[in-house]
Enzyme design. Structure first.
Site, PDB file in Angstrom:
ATOM      1  CG  HIS A  95      -1.997   1.203   1.452  1.00 17.99           C
ATOM      2  ND1 HIS A  95      -1.637   2.146   1.664  1.00 17.99           N
ATOM      3  CD2 HIS A  95      -3.101   0.939   0.793  1.00 17.99           C
ATOM      4  CE1 HIS A  95      -2.789   3.053   1.361  1.00 17.99           C
ATOM      5  NE2 HIS A  95      -3.771   2.170   0.864  1.00 17.99           N
ATOM      6  CD  GLU A 143      -5.296   3.070  -2.807  1.00 13.62           C
ATOM      7  OE1 GLU A 143      -4.303   2.939  -1.946  1.00 13.62           O
ATOM      8  OE2 GLU A 143      -6.349   3.031  -2.140  1.00 13.62           O
ATOM      9  CB  ILE A 148      -4.229   8.364  -0.401  1.00 12.44           C
ATOM     10  CG1 ILE A 148      -4.067   7.503  -1.498  1.00 12.44           C
ATOM     11  CG2 ILE A 148      -4.633   7.868   0.912  1.00 12.44           C
ATOM     12  CD1 ILE A 148      -2.840   6.172  -1.189  1.00 12.44           C
ATOM     13  N   GLY A 186      -9.311   8.948  -2.899  1.00 10.63           N
ATOM     14  CA  GLY A 186     -10.307  10.104  -3.042  1.00 10.63           C
ATOM     15  C   GLY A 186     -11.702   9.570  -3.397  1.00 10.63           C
ATOM     16  CB  ALA A 207      -9.466   4.800   3.790  1.00 15.99           C
ATOM     17  CB  SER A 208     -10.929   9.167   4.252  1.00 15.51           C
ATOM     18  OG  SER A 208     -10.731   9.591   2.899  1.00 15.51           O
TER      19      SER A 208
HETATM   20  O1  G3P Z   1      -6.617   1.735   0.204  1.00 12.46           O
HETATM   21  C1  G3P Z   1      -7.577   2.820   0.116  1.00 12.46           C
HETATM   22  C2  G3P Z   1      -6.832   4.101   0.476  1.00 12.46           C
HETATM   23  O2  G3P Z   1      -5.655   4.319   0.529  1.00 12.46           O
HETATM   24  C3  G3P Z   1      -7.750   5.399  -0.210  1.00 12.46           C
HETATM   25  O3  G3P Z   1      -8.032   6.169   0.723  1.00 12.46           O
HETATM   26  O4  G3P Z   1      -9.036   7.854   2.109  1.00 12.46           O
HETATM   27  O5  G3P Z   1      -8.609   8.273  -0.191  1.00 12.46           O
HETATM   28  O6  G3P Z   1     -10.245   6.546   0.510  1.00 12.46           O
HETATM   29  P1  G3P Z   1      -8.819   7.212   0.841  1.00 12.46           P
END
Ligand code: G3P
Length: 229
Positions: A95, A143, A148, A186, A207-208
């Site tokens: 990751h 990613e 992120i 994102g 995630a977020s």
């Molecule tokens: O593994 C998924 C993560 O790295 C994405 O983060 O907070 O942008 O959804 P986010």
């Protein structure tokens, strides 16, 4: 089938007893996700895997990272065999927030395959997708690190990156449709998901966009429906 991995990272909002709350939300969202032909996964902190796999056997739990060390006298490493015994069905590897050398990625994918577990190898750009596809993981997730946690999705800000990654993957794998392309970073709404699907991704990592949402069940359902439109 589309694949939707919720990576709770080390967000305190989804740690300890609150990890159970997130797993409950995933369980509640599963029927609707299934109708949209979407499989849900939870990439959970190592500390939570064993408990979650017992309390929520219907939720597919992944580790967020595993080390290539073997079982036995290997103190402090996250060993694939022990992850499997704890109920993990697979793991993220490399990751953007936990990068490892290619050799360890290859060893990790090999160990997961040997144990009948799934591997999600993360890549930052299309070149890395092509390089890491050679290990033939279950999934490759593109990613871009700079997006992120940004709330600006890769499918909106860097659509080229998804198409380039799809092309890189196809160049390496040919017509063998073995490794599946996912994308993350994102993603916050169903438009981001629909766009990712249109660009060739067969799944997402989030995630977020979920952890920071007020209503986890509603958000998971809404993102899952992005695949069905
Ligand atoms: O593994 C998924 C993560 O790295 C994405 O983060 O907070 O942008 O959804 P986010």
């Amino acid at each position: 089938m589309f694949h939707f991995i919720i990576n709770s990272k080390n967000y305190l909002e989804a740690s300890g007893p609150k990890a159970l709350k997130l797993a409950n939300a995933i369980e509640k969202a599963t029927p609707l996700a299934r109708q949209a032909n979407v499989k849900l996964y939870l990439a959970a902190p190592a500390f939570a895997i064993s408990e979650l796999s017992k309390t929520h056997p219907k939720v597919t739990i992944f580790a967020q990272h595993l080390d290539p060390q073997g079982p036995g006298s290997t103190t402090g490493y996250l060993v694939p065999e022990v992850a499997k015994m704890s109920g993990a069905r697979g793991s993220l590897l490399n990751h953007s927030e936990h990068r490892i050398p290619d050799k360890e990625i290859r060893e990790g994918v090999t160990a997961l395959k040997r144990l009948g577990m799934q591997s999600v190898v993360c890549a930052r750009d299309a070149e890395e997708v092509g390089r890491l596809a050679l290990f033939i993981p279950t999934f490759i997730a593109i990613e871009p690190p700079e997006l992120i946690g940004s709330g600006t999705s890769v499918s909106k800000a860097r659509p080229d990156l998804i198409t380039e990654s799809k092309n890189s993957l196809q160049k390496v794998l040919g017509d063998k449709r073995s490794t599946i392309l996912l994308c993350g970073a994102g993603i916050v709404d169903d438009v981001d998901v629909r766009r990712a699907k249109e660009l060739g991704a067969e799944g997402i990592l989030v995630a977020s966009g979920i952890i920071k949402a007020k209503n986890w069940v509603g958000k998971i359902r809404s993102l899952a429906l992005g695949f069905s439109s």
